[in-house]
Structures are given as structure tokens and as C-alpha cells.
Design an enzyme around this catalytic site. Structure first.
Site, PDB file in Angstrom:
ATOM      1  CB  THR A  61      -0.937   0.140   1.159  1.00  0.00           C
ATOM      2  OG1 THR A  61      -1.896  -1.312   1.332  1.00  0.00           O
ATOM      3  CG2 THR A  61      -1.878   0.921   0.939  1.00  0.00           C
ATOM      4  CE1 TYR A 148       1.040 -11.055   1.787  1.00  0.00           C
ATOM      5  CE2 TYR A 148       1.914  -8.932   0.779  1.00  0.00           C
ATOM      6  CZ  TYR A 148       0.914  -9.718   1.113  1.00  0.00           C
ATOM      7  OH  TYR A 148      -0.369  -9.475   0.638  1.00  0.00           O
ATOM      8  CE  LYS A 173      -0.049  -8.644   4.568  1.00  0.00           C
ATOM      9  NZ  LYS A 173       0.123  -7.275   3.879  1.00  0.00           N
TER      10      LYS A 173
END
Length: 313
Positions: A61, A148, A173
Site C-alpha cells: 500500500t 509474505y 502473512k
């Protein structure tokens, strides 16, 4: 970093994940595309005032892939200084292991508490290679690492066991939303390993993730409407199914439908929504593009509806 320090960071993150959503802040740019650190500090202070469980600067993000190393240093340094020890700071790192280490060392020097290892660039690798990638990163930095898995990175049960043996790997994640596979991973992992839901617009799948033992999640909505994100988190935590379903039906699912119109809107819409709320985040950087005027109008209405839903509860 000592084992005690790694354990301390893990516990701080565990406590934070139980307390609130995980914040993935936007990175502020000026209209000419240059980094605006002063505006970023202002925006980040507002984010931290809403008590997220942890803050993850310069991740997806935050347009990690659009930052050069000097800009990255400024972003992580600002995040650490604004957080001021009140909230764990987990810096995004990525690309191949050699470049990921360059970013990890910058984050370590800046005072980050941990790093999120973003999926490597381009290459689809075998499981042994995925494990070696993590090992090489861990061998070159003392930062605790959260790995991740999404896109071309998906760990097998055996691979997860192997990376969990690395002393500084503290979490995973997940962005695949393959709940069968994720359940197998959580059952095979050591008890102390952290897991959290990293699906796009994670709230839509939050109940399903919680059902397999992964209640913590990152929230892109928190980047522009922490009131909505925190209301959803509280309702989910408290078993308020009526509020959860109302927010899903009337805000989150329409947001996903809007997000899916154009590639890259998972970030572009978030940044546009923050601008609609007067946040000093500026435009996205190429290759992302800002929303069209029609999509922006739809976003504005949806944002208004979502805020009204929260104020009415």
C-alpha cells in the site's frame, strides 16, 4: 539482535494484533511525483492516533516498489520517529535476496522493529529456493522477519517448518486465501509463529481466516477510513454479526467490486479515498494510475455511505 529481543518484538506484535488492525500506510508524494516526507509524517501521525496494532511502512500500500533507497530511508526513519516506540514498526523489504538485504540494513539502521519480506520479483521458484531466499535474508540482518506469501510465493508445510527454524523468522502473512492450505500450515507451525490475513481487502475474508485460527489482518481501509476499519474490527471481535454483515454488504463488498475494475486499484483507490478525506498523500506513482472521474465519483459515494454506516451504529 538477541533472541530475547526477537521474542520481545514477537510479543509486542502479538499483543498489537489482538488489540487492533495492522496499518499499512500510504506514502505521500507531491503532484510532481517527488517524495513529501513532511506530509507523510502528518498523515502517519493521524494513522497512529487511531491505535493500530502495528504499522507497516513502505509495503504494498505504501508503494515500496516505487521508492529508491534514499527515499526508502526517509520513509522508514519518519515512521520510526513518529511511532516513537508506541507501536511496532515493520518495514517492507523485497526483490531478490541481495536487494532485500540492502533495504533490510537501511530499515535496521533507521530503528525499525522488524521487516516484512515481500514476494521476490518475477521468478517462480521451487520450494528449496523459497527457503534459501529467506535464509539468505535472515543471515544478513538481525531484524525479525515476517514472510509474505502471495503471487509466486507459496510455502509447503515442509518449507514452512524449515523457515520457522530460522531464529529471526517470527511470522507469515498470507495473501493466497487458500484456507485448506493455510490450515495445514498453522497446524504444522510452532506455536509462537505469528500468522495474519494479508488478502486484498482482508475484512471480506476475515471471518473465514479466523475460523482456521488466523484472526489478525491487515487493513487497507484503515489507510483512509480508520473509523470504518476499527468499527469492523470491534464488531468482529465482539461477535456482533449484524454489524459485521451490514458493513460487508453495504461497504466492503462494493469496495471490492470497485477495486476489481482496474488493475492497481487496490492501491490507487485507497490513495484517492485518503485524498477525498483531506489527507496529504498526493498521487500514486507509475505504473499505477489514479482513478477515472467516474470511478472517483463512485468511490466518494461509497466512502460517504460507509462513514454513515459507522456513525449510525
Amino acid at each position: 539482535m538477541t533472541l530475547n529481543t526477537v521474542q520481545d518484538v514477537t510479543q509486542r506484535l502479538r499483543d498489537g494484533m489482538a488489540r487492533g488492525v495492522l496499518s499499512f500506510p500510504l506514502t505521500s508524494f507531491r503532484d510532481d511525483g517527488s517524495l513529501d516526507v513532511d506530509s507523510y509524517r502528518t498523515y502517519l501521525a493521524d494513522q497512529l492516533a487511531t491505535a493500530p496494532g502495528a504499522v507497516f511502512p513502505a509495503c504494498g500500500t505504501g508503494e515500496f516498489t516505487a521508492l529508491d533507497e534514499d527515499e526508502y530511508r526517509e520513509v522508514i526513519t519518519a515512521a520510526v520517529e513518529v511511532a516513537d516506540g508506541r507501536t511496532p514498526v515493520v518495514a517492507g523489504i523485497g526483490y531478490g535476496w541481495a536487494q532485500a538485504l540492502r533495504f533490510a540494513r537501511i530499515a535496521e539502521e533507521a530503528g525499525a522493529d522488524a521487516a516484512l519480506v515481500l514476494p521476490h520479483y518475477l521468478v517462480k521458484a521451487p520450494q528449496d529456493g523459497l527457503v534459501e531466499q529467506v535464509r539468505r535474508i535472515a543471515s544478513g540482518t538481525g531484524l525479525p522477519l515476517i514472510v509474505y506469501q502471495r503471487d509466486q510465493v507459496a510455502f509447503s508445510v515442509d518449507s514452512l517448518r524449515r523457515i520457522a527454524e530460522i531464529p529471526t523468522v517470527i511470522g507469515l502473512k498470507d495473501g493466497h486465501s487458500d484456507l485448506d492450505r493455510l490450515q495445514r500450515l498453522t497446524l504444522a507451525a510452532p506455536e509462537e509463529l505469528l500468522f495474519f490475513n494479508g488478502a486484498a481487502t482482508a475484512e471480506v475474508q476475515a471471518r473465514a481466516y479466523a475460523a482456521v485460527g488466523v484472526p489478525a489482518y491487515s487493513s487497507a481501509v484503515h489507510a483512509f477510513a480508520p473509523e470504518i476499519a476499527n468499527a469492523f474490527f470491534a464488531a468482529l471481535r465482539d461477535g456482533d454479526d449484524a454489524t459485521v454483515e451490514r458493513l460487508l454488504r453495504d461497504f466492503y463488498v462494493p469496495l471490492v467490486e470497485l477495486r476489481d475494475r482496474v488493475p492497481g486499484y487496490a492501491v490507487s483507490l485507497v490513495k484517492a479515498a485518503a485524498r477525498l478525506r483531506g489527507k496529504p498523500v498526493g498521487p500514486v506513482r507509475a505504473p499505477l494510475t489514479d482513478p477515472s472521474s467516474g470511478d472517483l465519483a463512485d468511490l466518494e459515494k461509497l466512502l460517504k455511505d460507509g462513514l454513515n454506516l459507522v456513525s449510525a451504529t
